[in-house]
Design a protein around this motif. Sequence first.
Motif, PDB file in Angstrom:
ATOM      1  N   MET A   1      65.442  56.578  33.019  1.00 44.28           N
ATOM      2  CA  MET A   1      65.156  56.800  34.424  1.00 44.28           C
ATOM      3  C   MET A   1      64.063  55.842  34.886  1.00 44.28           C
ATOM      4  O   MET A   1      63.192  55.473  34.112  1.00 44.28           O
ATOM      5  CB  MET A   1      64.652  58.231  34.667  1.00 44.28           C
ATOM      6  N   TRP A   2      64.119  55.490  36.133  1.00 45.05           N
ATOM      7  CA  TRP A   2      63.084  54.674  36.770  1.00 45.05           C
ATOM      8  C   TRP A   2      62.459  55.499  37.880  1.00 45.05           C
ATOM      9  O   TRP A   2      63.166  56.121  38.679  1.00 45.05           O
ATOM     10  CB  TRP A   2      63.690  53.400  37.355  1.00 45.05           C
ATOM     11  N   LEU A   3      61.153  55.524  37.931  1.00 42.38           N
ATOM     12  CA  LEU A   3      60.431  56.219  38.983  1.00 42.38           C
ATOM     13  C   LEU A   3      59.781  55.172  39.881  1.00 42.38           C
ATOM     14  O   LEU A   3      58.996  54.344  39.404  1.00 42.38           O
ATOM     15  CB  LEU A   3      59.366  57.142  38.389  1.00 42.38           C
ATOM     16  N   PHE A   4      60.149  55.186  41.151  1.00 46.20           N
ATOM     17  CA  PHE A   4      59.573  54.279  42.143  1.00 46.20           C
ATOM     18  C   PHE A   4      58.583  55.060  42.999  1.00 46.20           C
ATOM     19  O   PHE A   4      58.851  56.203  43.368  1.00 46.20           O
ATOM     20  CB  PHE A   4      60.665  53.718  43.071  1.00 46.20           C
ATOM     21  N   VAL A   5      57.458  54.446  43.311  1.00 46.37           N
ATOM     22  CA  VAL A   5      56.485  55.021  44.234  1.00 46.37           C
ATOM     23  C   VAL A   5      56.336  54.034  45.387  1.00 46.37           C
ATOM     24  O   VAL A   5      55.915  52.898  45.186  1.00 46.37           O
ATOM     25  CB  VAL A   5      55.107  55.255  43.565  1.00 46.37           C
ATOM     26  N   TYR A   6      56.754  54.467  46.569  1.00 49.41           N
ATOM     27  CA  TYR A   6      56.613  53.674  47.790  1.00 49.41           C
ATOM     28  C   TYR A   6      55.461  54.278  48.571  1.00 49.41           C
ATOM     29  O   TYR A   6      55.384  55.498  48.701  1.00 49.41           O
ATOM     30  CB  TYR A   6      57.865  53.778  48.671  1.00 49.41           C
ATOM     31  N   PHE A   7      54.585  53.462  49.111  1.00 51.00           N
ATOM     32  CA  PHE A   7      53.502  54.037  49.903  1.00 51.00           C
ATOM     33  C   PHE A   7      53.067  53.107  51.018  1.00 51.00           C
ATOM     34  O   PHE A   7      53.219  51.900  50.944  1.00 51.00           O
ATOM     35  CB  PHE A   7      52.299  54.425  49.029  1.00 51.00           C
ATOM     36  N   ASP A   8      52.559  53.735  52.063  1.00 51.34           N
ATOM     37  CA  ASP A   8      52.001  53.034  53.215  1.00 51.34           C
ATOM     38  C   ASP A   8      50.708  53.764  53.543  1.00 51.34           C
ATOM     39  O   ASP A   8      50.730  54.835  54.142  1.00 51.34           O
ATOM     40  CB  ASP A   8      52.983  53.075  54.387  1.00 51.34           C
TER      41      ASP A   8
ATOM     42  N   MET B   1      53.632  46.777  39.540  1.00 44.34           N
ATOM     43  CA  MET B   1      53.850  46.443  40.943  1.00 44.34           C
ATOM     44  C   MET B   1      55.177  45.706  41.095  1.00 44.34           C
ATOM     45  O   MET B   1      55.424  44.704  40.435  1.00 44.34           O
ATOM     46  CB  MET B   1      52.712  45.578  41.486  1.00 44.34           C
ATOM     47  N   PHE B   2      56.043  46.234  41.952  1.00 47.75           N
ATOM     48  CA  PHE B   2      57.322  45.619  42.260  1.00 47.75           C
ATOM     49  C   PHE B   2      57.187  44.789  43.519  1.00 47.75           C
ATOM     50  O   PHE B   2      57.661  43.665  43.597  1.00 47.75           O
ATOM     51  CB  PHE B   2      58.372  46.718  42.436  1.00 47.75           C
ATOM     52  N   GLN B   3      56.554  45.345  44.530  1.00 44.09           N
ATOM     53  CA  GLN B   3      56.114  44.661  45.734  1.00 44.09           C
ATOM     54  C   GLN B   3      54.742  45.236  46.047  1.00 44.09           C
ATOM     55  O   GLN B   3      54.289  46.144  45.352  1.00 44.09           O
ATOM     56  CB  GLN B   3      57.076  44.895  46.905  1.00 44.09           C
ATOM     57  N   PHE B   4      54.076  44.739  47.073  1.00 41.28           N
ATOM     58  CA  PHE B   4      52.688  45.137  47.295  1.00 41.28           C
ATOM     59  C   PHE B   4      52.504  46.648  47.368  1.00 41.28           C
ATOM     60  O   PHE B   4      51.585  47.191  46.787  1.00 41.28           O
ATOM     61  CB  PHE B   4      52.114  44.469  48.548  1.00 41.28           C
ATOM     62  N   SER B   5      53.363  47.365  48.050  1.00 39.60           N
ATOM     63  CA  SER B   5      53.199  48.813  48.132  1.00 39.60           C
ATOM     64  C   SER B   5      54.365  49.569  47.501  1.00 39.60           C
ATOM     65  O   SER B   5      54.684  50.691  47.871  1.00 39.60           O
ATOM     66  CB  SER B   5      53.022  49.254  49.590  1.00 39.60           C
ATOM     67  N   ILE B   6      54.981  48.944  46.501  1.00 38.09           N
ATOM     68  CA  ILE B   6      56.041  49.591  45.733  1.00 38.09           C
ATOM     69  C   ILE B   6      55.728  49.380  44.255  1.00 38.09           C
ATOM     70  O   ILE B   6      55.625  48.250  43.787  1.00 38.09           O
ATOM     71  CB  ILE B   6      57.430  49.015  46.060  1.00 38.09           C
ATOM     72  N   TYR B   7      55.596  50.488  43.542  1.00 35.10           N
ATOM     73  CA  TYR B   7      55.327  50.433  42.108  1.00 35.10           C
ATOM     74  C   TYR B   7      56.445  51.163  41.382  1.00 35.10           C
ATOM     75  O   TYR B   7      57.035  52.098  41.913  1.00 35.10           O
ATOM     76  CB  TYR B   7      53.972  51.087  41.796  1.00 35.10           C
ATOM     77  N   LEU B   8      56.760  50.725  40.177  1.00 34.56           N
ATOM     78  CA  LEU B   8      57.826  51.355  39.418  1.00 34.56           C
ATOM     79  C   LEU B   8      57.412  51.557  37.975  1.00 34.56           C
ATOM     80  O   LEU B   8      56.520  50.877  37.456  1.00 34.56           O
ATOM     81  CB  LEU B   8      59.118  50.557  39.509  1.00 34.56           C
ATOM     82  N   ARG B   9      58.086  52.517  37.334  1.00 36.98           N
ATOM     83  CA  ARG B   9      57.802  52.815  35.941  1.00 36.98           C
ATOM     84  C   ARG B   9      59.088  53.261  35.278  1.00 36.98           C
ATOM     85  O   ARG B   9      59.834  54.077  35.814  1.00 36.98           O
ATOM     86  CB  ARG B   9      56.767  53.944  35.845  1.00 36.98           C
ATOM     87  N   PHE B  10      59.341  52.748  34.080  1.00 32.99           N
ATOM     88  CA  PHE B  10      60.483  53.192  33.282  1.00 32.99           C
ATOM     89  C   PHE B  10      60.077  54.432  32.505  1.00 32.99           C
ATOM     90  O   PHE B  10      59.004  54.481  31.907  1.00 32.99           O
ATOM     91  CB  PHE B  10      60.944  52.098  32.313  1.00 32.99           C
TER      92      PHE B  10
ATOM     93  N   PHE C   1      65.613  56.781  39.928  1.00 30.92           N
ATOM     94  CA  PHE C   1      66.879  56.058  39.752  1.00 30.92           C
ATOM     95  C   PHE C   1      67.270  56.105  38.288  1.00 30.92           C
ATOM     96  O   PHE C   1      66.408  55.979  37.412  1.00 30.92           O
ATOM     97  CB  PHE C   1      66.736  54.582  40.148  1.00 30.92           C
ATOM     98  N   THR C   2      68.548  56.234  38.030  1.00 34.37           N
ATOM     99  CA  THR C   2      69.007  56.116  36.651  1.00 34.37           C
ATOM    100  C   THR C   2      68.942  54.640  36.257  1.00 34.37           C
ATOM    101  O   THR C   2      68.846  53.752  37.116  1.00 34.37           O
ATOM    102  CB  THR C   2      70.458  56.608  36.489  1.00 34.37           C
ATOM    103  N   ASP C   3      68.997  54.400  34.976  1.00 38.40           N
ATOM    104  CA  ASP C   3      68.968  53.020  34.497  1.00 38.40           C
ATOM    105  C   ASP C   3      70.178  52.249  35.030  1.00 38.40           C
ATOM    106  O   ASP C   3      70.081  51.069  35.361  1.00 38.40           O
ATOM    107  CB  ASP C   3      68.941  53.008  32.966  1.00 38.40           C
ATOM    108  N   ARG C   4      71.306  52.925  35.143  1.00 38.07           N
ATOM    109  CA  ARG C   4      72.516  52.273  35.670  1.00 38.07           C
ATOM    110  C   ARG C   4      72.334  51.884  37.139  1.00 38.07           C
ATOM    111  O   ARG C   4      72.703  50.786  37.556  1.00 38.07           O
ATOM    112  CB  ARG C   4      73.711  53.195  35.508  1.00 38.07           C
TER     113      ARG C   4
END
Length: 101
Positions: free
Chosen positions: A1-8, A34-43, A72-75
């Motif tokens: 699973m992937w966990l995304f954190v979006y923030f503003d 960091m995926f983008q400036f205010s988007i972070y992700l973790r597997f 998100f699932t890995d797929r």
Amino acid sequence: MWLFVYFDLPTETRKERKVASEFRKMLIKDGFTMFQFSIYLRFCPSMENTEVHARRVRKHLPEHGKVCLMKFTDRQFGMMELFYGQKPQRNDKPPQQLEIF
């Protein structure tokens, strides 16, 4: 699973910038990238582990601003299309899962 954190988060005042910076540092300390400036992700290797990290983020939510958690699932993550300019980029493969007995 992937966990995304979006923030503003607000950054108008010095205090708001400090709160936003501390939130980013907390995410990095918890293993997010960091995926983008205010988007972070973790597997995360499992749904249970994903929920552990989601609870940690919820525990450190700033008083003001918007934060969104998405799983998100890995797929599903593998089907994402990434572009830098007009060139498509390959998705990062998930890290190897280590088992400790």
